[in-house]
Design an enzyme around this catalytic site. Structure first.
Site, short mmCIF file in Angstrom:
data_model
loop_
_atom_site.label_atom_id
_atom_site.label_comp_id
_atom_site.label_asym_id
_atom_site.label_seq_id
_atom_site.Cartn_x
_atom_site.Cartn_y
_atom_site.Cartn_z
N LYS A 277 0.85 -1.20 0.00
CA LYS A 277 0.00 0.00 0.00
C LYS A 277 0.88 1.25 0.00
O LYS A 277 0.67 2.18 -0.76
CB LYS A 277 -0.91 0.02 1.23
CG LYS A 277 -1.94 -1.08 1.26
CD LYS A 277 -2.87 -0.95 2.47
CE LYS A 277 -2.19 -1.14 3.81
NZ LYS A 277 -1.63 -2.46 4.05
N CYS B 112 -12.41 1.27 16.51
CA CYS B 112 -11.23 0.43 16.30
C CYS B 112 -10.28 0.31 17.47
O CYS B 112 -9.53 -0.64 17.53
CB CYS B 112 -10.53 0.82 15.00
SG CYS B 112 -9.19 1.95 15.12
N MET B 113 -10.28 1.24 18.41
CA MET B 113 -9.32 1.04 19.49
C MET B 113 -9.73 1.61 20.83
O MET B 113 -8.93 1.72 21.74
CB MET B 113 -7.98 1.60 19.09
CG MET B 113 -8.12 3.02 18.64
SD MET B 113 -6.59 3.67 18.08
CE MET B 113 -5.51 2.92 19.23
N MET C 212 -7.35 -5.88 16.53
CA MET C 212 -8.80 -5.77 16.60
C MET C 212 -9.50 -6.96 17.24
O MET C 212 -10.61 -6.86 17.70
CB MET C 212 -9.37 -5.52 15.20
CG MET C 212 -9.02 -4.14 14.68
SD MET C 212 -9.48 -2.84 15.83
CE MET C 212 -7.90 -2.12 16.15
N GLY D 102 -4.49 0.82 14.03
CA GLY D 102 -4.79 0.64 12.61
C GLY D 102 -4.83 1.91 11.79
O GLY D 102 -4.85 1.85 10.57
N GLN D 103 -4.85 3.07 12.45
CA GLN D 103 -4.93 4.32 11.70
C GLN D 103 -3.69 5.16 11.99
O GLN D 103 -3.11 5.08 13.07
CB GLN D 103 -6.19 5.09 12.09
CG GLN D 103 -7.47 4.40 11.66
CD GLN D 103 -8.68 5.29 11.87
OE1 GLN D 103 -9.00 6.10 11.04
NE2 GLN D 103 -9.33 5.15 13.01
#
Lengths: 222, 81, 768
Positions: free
Chosen positions: C82, C171-172, C356, C393-394
């Site tokens: 990516k 997500c967290m 996650m 994740g971000q």
């Protein structure tokens, strides 16, 4: 431990690379070398043509194929095309161009069933037995995985992942803290479907399907 | 005659003492001490095997957390000075 | 005197090592050495929380190349696939370049002035009619620090509502509440160096091989160098990570709670714990049990912590015998025993890593607490190479959502709205009356979308995220958004998405290096970048958009900046002094990221550890100094096993789990614009076990229909893919905008964190 039943271990990959890791001397130059082989052209030049699953050896295939196009008609993915005039005597024979659409290895091999002439051998009933060709990383210098990037797209898309293509990790000397995850094609397992060639992210695929090298028998069992 | 540049991560409190302990002219030369206590050193040795043992001995020194090789040259060199 | 060749080589060796050790410390100017008219500038990668450094090549005002930054300590020039295609993610053909306003079923081009006037009038109208809690902003862990800070300041300090949430709640949030309840300070003690320095790694619900690719490469390298290294993967799905692990331990969904208590049971039973560590650094507590699942609207929960003794904790653990845990989890008794011994082995440096699988869990906070329990019992924490760590994740879930505090209950730097002192401090720095900041949190993400559906929220602004693809129980919230009745939705994005299609106004945004930015990664590393190119067309920075709304609502005085980014950062930094100390802005412009706390010109690798953390005094060894109420001790929590919100039954006999793949990121709005990534993995498929498929007459590549109580979807079956579903389980990735798998997901959440469980719901599987 944990190798029994459901908690099965990772198999030979782990052992192989542990061995490699243990013997790595300091300052080992990047293994593998940077050999570049020109992109193989398969159409037009009368070179290797990737045939549908079960195809007989090329000469016998050309003799047997009726050029009826039935295999192409039943292919659910439109992967099988009929060769044009540039193919010379092979005009009208079925061919797969992986970069356009590879063979997705339908479990029931409808193309083989549809073939009226036996040019596609009915004896081939399991996808693992198919031998259309063999994938080869032809351009190692441009392979992102071999440069240490986390790509390995060919590996993760391989329908025989961990059999036909495995990942052999080795230390990245340049960064000192990362792994080069090398995709390695195993010729005894690769069926030549071309999915790796199709999905390679480079503009020109660095992994392509070529004619399988002929078997050379000897008596070693490894 | 391999020459390599290494980064030695060590416990910050041990860094000063390690600097003295490791420095052996002609074998290990500590060239920089960094803010976080890491040391930068040059290792000279007679063979790659020899070098491996030098690095191993650094790794085994109390206070050393990690030794990373950043540069390595093992061309056959002759002093032309 | 001529320099000898040998001296030259020695100098080169020292220079190379120095560059590697210091990350080069190149400023942008140095990196901009012209290279055929090409200028290179530094930035963190736009995608995950790893925070790889990249160099962006600009020529004639256009991004023409990107490459991994060799001087970046995280990735040393590497990227995943990516990151390799970063240069293409901003230049998709369908970039939004003009504001669009809904006219019936059409979106019509408008000027910025028209669009912002309309938005401001809707905000004013709604606030006047229904109060400030009828307007809301939903942002993300992809907000830059400046954007998140400005939004929090405007909504909490200006408009006077706590209606601000980030998608990080999806997500967290459980990692945050886990850190807060155990240590009273968010974010990890360890850092990525632990991946190089430890020798035992337990992965829990983390597919690192695909979701943190560059970190996984670092972890595997550690094992290549050190034969002692063991990687143990706990999971409910056999992934590429499991494939490379030394041990894959399959467990039944939700039983991680029981397994961790089982591990603690063995450690306590066999006295494998570190008694002096426990005496000095730990207290024991229990909270409420049978805490519900948040399935009903306006669900409320408040824990009621009670102290307990070690003996009481021992009693709590008594039922979690290896036999009981084995029956529940499906993990053999001897494996549980072995794992407990590995965790407790005094000769091993043990790390736990999770993503996650832990956080998106109806008991997410608990399971985070439970993994800390094991590290606290064994004293394997706050040491180089020995730490528990939640991977994010971000790119700025930590830096913005968590540190700036863009949640309904939060204020910057670990502070909360419910605390009067905290409100006072925030009001003082913001220059607003303290009464302006409401003391009561309103809605967390899921509840925010419920409030929109009910009509309690009328005006919602979505920035830098795509909730109408990523929310659970999606059908309800997608319908809710278009119910009319005065609802008004604004979406700022760079491409058309499943969220912009529901918007009344679409604002074209600038992204990544089209603006100046600042992200914070998972190891507390803050990374700054400068604007390098102009955004296309009339697209504008979200920061500008927020401040423009502020001006039109009469709060322009809250943003009196000239060099907006730098001044916002310096203002925000005031919140962090004496705790999460961030470095001066200038320092970040030069460094390849710095890990806080940054005190006396030094970053901190290991928090709470003497010799590393400037707040730990000599002789203290380890000090959880942020936990003042417990006198600087961490908390071991008695948290029981409780079942999932929805368990497979006769009608819906399969577990559905959702997640990510390496080639696509989140809802695919950026990676989906890269043809090479689409070719590599373009469509979501349904992974299932070959035995289940055979029983149901489903073939490889055939169609399969999944149905839950909330929705159904038809997908292609994949029996031989990268992930091997266990029997009775199916897995679908959520990136595909044409396959909205989240319509099937249940919107049950962890009552403490509010984070939904995207990993477990019950579905029916049929041949389609």
């Amino acid at each position: 431990m944990g190798k029994d039943g459901q908690n099965g271990g990772p198999g030979c990959t782990r052992r192989q690379f542990l061995k490699g890791g243990a013997s790595l001397p300091l300052g080992l130059v990047m293994a593998g070398g940077l050999v570049s082989i020109p992109y193989l052209r398969r159409t037009g030049g009368g070179e290797f043509m990737l045939r549908p699953p079960g195809a007989l050896e090329e000469k016998r295939f050309l003799g047997a194929c009726l050029k009826c196009g039935k295999c192409a008609r039943v292919c659910p993915y439109g992967s099988i095309r009929l060769a044009g005039p540039e193919a010379g005597v092979a005009i009208g024979t079925p061919v797969i161009i992986p970069r356009k659409e590879p063979c997705y290895l339908c479990p029931d091999l409808p193309c083989v069933t549809a073939c009226p002439s036996g040019a596609l051998d009915r004896g081939v009933q399991e996808v693992e037995k198919v031998r259309m060709g063999t994938a080869v990383i032809v351009d190692r210098a441009n392979c992102l995985s071999l440069r240490g990037l986390r790509c390995e797209v060919c590996y993760r898309n391989c329908p025989l992942m961990d059999k036909a293509i495995t990942i052999e990790p080795r230390h990245n000397e340049r960064t000192g803290t990362h792994t080069i995850m090398e995709p390695v094609v195993h010729h005894d397992k690769c069926v030549g479907c071309g999915i790796c060639e199709k999905t390679c992210v480079r503009e020109r695929p660095v992994i392509v399907v070529q004619k399988s090298p002929p078997r050379q028998d000897d008596h070693y069992e490894f | 005659m391999p020459i390599s540049g290494v980064v030695i991560t060590c416990r910050p409190e041990a860094s000063r003492e390690l600097c003295r302990q490791l420095d052996q002219p002609g074998v290990v030369e500590v060239t920089h001490t960094l803010e976080d206590g890491s040391l930068v050193a040059v290792i000279e040795s007679s063979s790659v095997d020899d070098e491996v043992s030098v690095v191993k001995s650094i790794m085994a020194t109390a206070g050393v957390l990690d030794v990373r090789i950043a540069y390595h040259n093992f061309e056959d060199i002759a002093d032309r000075a | 005197m001529a320099l000898s060749r040998r001296d030259f080589l020695k100098a080169s060796a020292a220079a190379a090592a120095l560059a590697a050790a210091t990350g080069g410390r190149l400023g942008v100017d140095d990196a901009e050495a012209a290279e055929g008219g090409l200028k290179w500038g530094k930035a963190p990668c736009r995608f995950c929380g790893t925070g790889c450094g990249v160099l962006v090549g600009v020529k004639d005002g256009k991004i023409v190349a990107t490459k991994g930054d060799p001087a970046a300590p995280v990735n040393k020039g590497l990227n995943c696939i990516k990151g390799y295609f970063l240069s293409k993610v901003l230049s998709g053909k369908d970039r939004l370049t003009k504001p669009l306003i809904r006219k019936g079923n059409r979106m019509v081009e408008a000027s910025w002035d028209e669009a912002m006037s309309l938005i401001a009038s809707k905000f004013k109208e709604s606030i006047a009619k229904h109060g400030p809690d009828s307007v809301a902003i939903f942002g993300s862990g992809q907000w830059t620090v400046f954007e998140g800070y400005a939004a929090a300041k405007l909504f909490k300090g200006g408009i006077g509502t706590n209606n601000i949430e980030p998608n990080a709640r999806f997500c967290m949030a459980s990692a945050v509440t886990g850190f807060m309840s155990t240590f009273n300070s968010d974010e990890p003690m360890g850092c990525y160096d632990d991946l190089d320095l430890g020798d035992t790694y337990f992965l829990w619900g983390a597919n690192m091989a695909e979701c943190h690719p560059v970190l996984f490469s670092r972890l595997i390298d550690n094992r290549l160098k050190n034969q002692k290294v063991k990687i143990i993967d706990f999971g409910t799905r056999h992934t590429r990570t499991s494939q490379m692990a030394d041990m894959y331990i399959r467990f039944n969904p939700q039983t991680d709670l029981a397994l961790l208590n089982g591990i603690a049971h063995i450690i306590v039973r066999d006295k494998l714990y570190d008694e002096s560590f426990i005496r000095k650094h730990v207290v024991f507590k229990k909270g409420k049990t049978n805490i519900g699942y948040g399935l009903e609207d306006k669900f409320k929960f408040a824990d009621d912590p009670k102290p307990m003794s070690f003996d009481e904790y021992r009693e709590f653990l008594a039922p979690y015998t290896p036999e009981y845990v084995s029956r529940l989890s499906g993990v053999p008794v001897n494996t549980i025993e072995e794992v407990a011994r590995l965790y407790a082995d005094k000769k091993r440096k043990v790390n736990s890593l999770w993503t996650m699988g832990f956080n998106q869990h109806v008991r997410g906070t608990w399971v985070n607490n439970l993994v800390y329990n094991v590290h606290l019992l064994t004293g394997k924490i706050c040491k180089p190479g020995e730490n528990p760590m939640s991977l994010t994740g971000q790119p700025s879930a930590c830096g913005t959502a968590r540190e700036v505090g863009t949640f309904t209950h939060r204020l910057p730097a670990d502070m909360v709205v419910t605390n009067e002192e905290h409100r006072k401090k925030a009001a003082e720095i913001w220059g607003v009356p303290v009464e302006k900041i409401p003391a009561k949190p309103t809605y967390h993400a899921t509840e925010m979308f419920r409030a929109l559906d009910r009509g309690d929220i009328k005006v919602l602004w979505v920035q830098v995220t795509n909730p109408f693809q990523s929310a659970p129980n999606l059908s309800r919230y997608r319908k809710g958004a278009r119910k009319g009745g005065g609802r008004f939705i604004i979406v700022s994005d760079i491409y058309p998405t499943r969220s912009t299609e529901l918007a009344d106004v679409i604002l074209p945004s600038a992204s990544w290096v089209e603006k100046e930015g600042f992200f914070g990664n998972a190891e507390r590393r803050g990374q700054q970048w400068f604007k390098m190119v102009d955004p296309p067309g009339e697209a504008r920075n979200d920061l500008w958009q927020t401040i423009e709304l502020a001006k039109r609502l009469g709060y322009g005085n809250l943003f009196p900046y000239r060099y907006v980014e730098k001044e916002i950062f310096e203002e925000y930094r005031k919140f962090t002094v004496g705790g999460k100390d961030l470095a001066p802005y200038e320092a970040y412009t030069r460094a390849r990221g710095l890990r806080w706390p940054y005190v006396n010109g030094k970053e901190t690798l290991w928090r709470y550890a003497e010799g590393y953390d400037p707040y730990v005094k000599a002789g203290e060894g380890v000090k959880f100094y942020k936990n003042k109420p417990t006198d600087g001790r961490a908390v071991i929590w008695a948290r029981p096993y409780e079942p999932a919100a929805e368990v497979p039954d006769k009608q819906y006999p399969f577990w559905l789990c959702t997640g990510r793949v390496l080639e696509q990121w989140h809802t695919g709005t950026m990676t989906g614009r890269v043809p090479e990534l689409k070719r590599a993995y373009g469509t979501a498929v349904c992974e299932m076990h070959p035995d289940d498929a055979k029983r149901l007459g489903i073939k490889q590549g055939g169609k399969v229909k999944l149905t839950s109580r909330r929705g159904s979807i038809v997908l292609t079956a994949d029996l031989r893919g990268r992930g091997k579903a266990e029997r009775g389980n199916v897995f679908v990735a959520f990136f595909d905008e044409n396959k909205l798998i989240n319509e099937l997901c249940i919107d049950a959440y962890c009552p403490i964190s509010g984070e939904p469980d995207y990993k477990k719901c019950a579905v029916k599987v049929e041949k389609a």
